[in-house]
Design an enzyme around this catalytic site. Structure first.
Site, PDB file in Angstrom:
ATOM      1  N   TYR A 182     -35.021  96.291   1.638  1.00  0.00           N
ATOM      2  CA  TYR A 182     -35.049  95.655   3.069  1.00  0.00           C
ATOM      3  C   TYR A 182     -33.931  94.321   2.978  1.00  0.00           C
ATOM      4  CZ  TYR A 182     -39.157  98.180   4.720  1.00  0.00           C
ATOM      5  OH  TYR A 182     -39.901  99.205   4.959  1.00  0.00           O
TER       6      TYR A 182
ATOM      7  N   GLY B 169     -39.105 105.995  20.379  1.00  0.00           N
ATOM      8  CA  GLY B 169     -39.302 106.943  21.334  1.00  0.00           C
ATOM      9  C   GLY B 169     -39.703 106.243  22.629  1.00  0.00           C
TER      10      GLY B 169
ATOM     11  N   GLY C 286     -34.361 110.308  14.312  1.00  0.00           N
ATOM     12  CA  GLY C 286     -34.030 111.892  14.715  1.00  0.00           C
ATOM     13  C   GLY C 286     -34.406 112.503  15.831  1.00  0.00           C
TER      14      GLY C 286
ATOM     15  N   PHE D 288     -36.238 114.318  21.870  1.00  0.00           N
ATOM     16  CA  PHE D 288     -36.409 114.197  23.194  1.00  0.00           C
ATOM     17  C   PHE D 288     -35.510 114.525  24.052  1.00  0.00           C
ATOM     18  CE2 PHE D 288     -40.557 111.204  22.752  1.00  0.00           C
ATOM     19  CZ  PHE D 288     -41.377 112.112  22.499  1.00  0.00           C
TER      20      PHE D 288
ATOM     21  N   PRO E 134     -43.713 102.096  15.221  1.00  0.00           N
ATOM     22  CA  PRO E 134     -44.877 102.716  16.257  1.00  0.00           C
ATOM     23  C   PRO E 134     -44.324 102.916  17.669  1.00  0.00           C
ATOM     24  CG  PRO E 134     -45.223 100.375  15.521  1.00  0.00           C
ATOM     25  CD  PRO E 134     -44.183 100.934  14.723  1.00  0.00           C
ATOM     26  N   LEU E 135     -43.380 102.120  17.909  1.00  0.00           N
ATOM     27  CA  LEU E 135     -42.733 102.161  19.309  1.00  0.00           C
ATOM     28  C   LEU E 135     -41.421 103.194  19.477  1.00  0.00           C
ATOM     29  CD1 LEU E 135     -43.149  98.297  20.283  1.00  0.00           C
ATOM     30  CD2 LEU E 135     -44.745 100.266  20.651  1.00  0.00           C
TER      31      LEU E 135
END
Length: 306
Positions: free
Chosen positions: A56, A217, A224, A227, A214-215
């Site tokens: 990181y 979309g 990747g 949608f 976790p967020l």
């Protein structure tokens, strides 16, 4: 903040884990200060678990955290420090021919832990995770490496990241100590862990699933992204309805959706904006219903469950 045990251990982690991937920013002086401000905001909001990896910020994220610990050494006993290793980026190598690869060889993992300890300004990691499965890993070599790290006192507990159930079972078969966590991508876009047995295995063996991205979309594009515009509109419409119902933001609904799962998913919050770090906690207060969980899944899939 609410706390949960990591695996079957006595480690009590805040339900939200603060992810340090972005705290270095562009590594300018101003971004490094911003990173430290974000860490302090997380601490003040009740986060006690901080997630790192050796790659990181090309190591600078750990260095920034280590600078803060040098300035405030009393914080070390109040927090859980996790780091990961096993990914070797091409641009980190002296050999320009070497590709980006995964490496669980003993020499590399031992050196990686030493590097993290030095950058983090600490003598031990509370948890060390294998970052992504090395297709060439020798399970007995890894087990021996974990044993050496444990015996040296440099790592207290172990886990994995991005492992499939079969890979977890393989590693568990050779270890003398438990795997406490599996850090995997879980969000409204990527629901693989619901389908491939990962979350089932976590419940079965008392492994804590930690959700990265976790967020994805919703608050930002998922890795990747597949949608369509129609998919995104259905999800947006359902989130709008639910956010009004629960008097919160759509992204907080998504966190509640993850928290609802009985495997006790611990989402990683990676924002460097103090207000959002604090605001995430509202999701912990929502009395989120089973019906709304399935409504959001239906919106995501574009059809009711079979």
């Amino acid at each position: 903040m609410k706390k949960v045990s990591m695996g079957n251990s006595s480690i009590e982690s805040s339900r939200f884990i603060y992810g340090c991937m972005r705290i270095a920013g562009d590594n300018s002086a101003s971004d490094r200060i911003k990173g430290k401000t974000a860490i302090m905001a997380a601490l003040e909001a009740g986060y006690n678990h901080f997630d790192h990896a050796d790659i990181y910020g090309a190591g600078e994220s750990e260095s920034i955290f280590g600078e803060l610990l040098a300035e405030k050494p009393h914080l070390r006993e109040q927090i859980i420090l996790t780091s990961k290793a096993g990914i070797r980026p091409r641009n980190n190598e002296h050999d320009t021919y070497a590709p980006t690869r995964y490496d669980f060889s003993q020499q590399y993992l031992l050196a990686s832990v030493e590097g993290s300890l030095k950058r983090l300004n600490t003598d031990h990691l509370d948890m060390f995770l294998l970052h992504r499965p090395d297709y060439l890993f020798d399970v007995h070599e890894v087990a021996e490496t974990f044993a050496l790290l444990k015996a040296s006192g440099k790592v207290k507990h172990f886990g994995v990241s991005n492992f499939k159930p079969s890979q977890v079972e393989l590693l568990k078969s050779a270890l003398a100590m438990p795997l406490l966590v599996n850090q995997v991508e879980i969000n409204i876009h990527n629901i693989d862990t619901l389908l491939d047995g990962t979350l089932d295995q976590c419940q079965q063996h008392g492994i804590t699933p930690i959700a990265w991205c976790p967020l994805g979309g919703v608050a930002y594009s998922a890795w990747g992204n597949t949608f369509s515009g129609e998919d995104e509109q259905r999800i947006e419409n359902e989130l709008s309805h639910q956010s009004e119902k629960y008097a919160c933001a759509p992204w907080q609904v998504i966190l509640a959706w993850l928290l609802k799962h009985p495997a006790n998913i611990c989402p990683i919050i990676g924002s460097t904006t103090p207000e959002r770090i604090v605001a995430a906690k509202q999701a912990l207060t929502l009395d989120y219903s089973r019906e709304d969980w399935y409504r959001l899944l239906e919106a995501r899939n574009g059809q009711a469950v079979p």
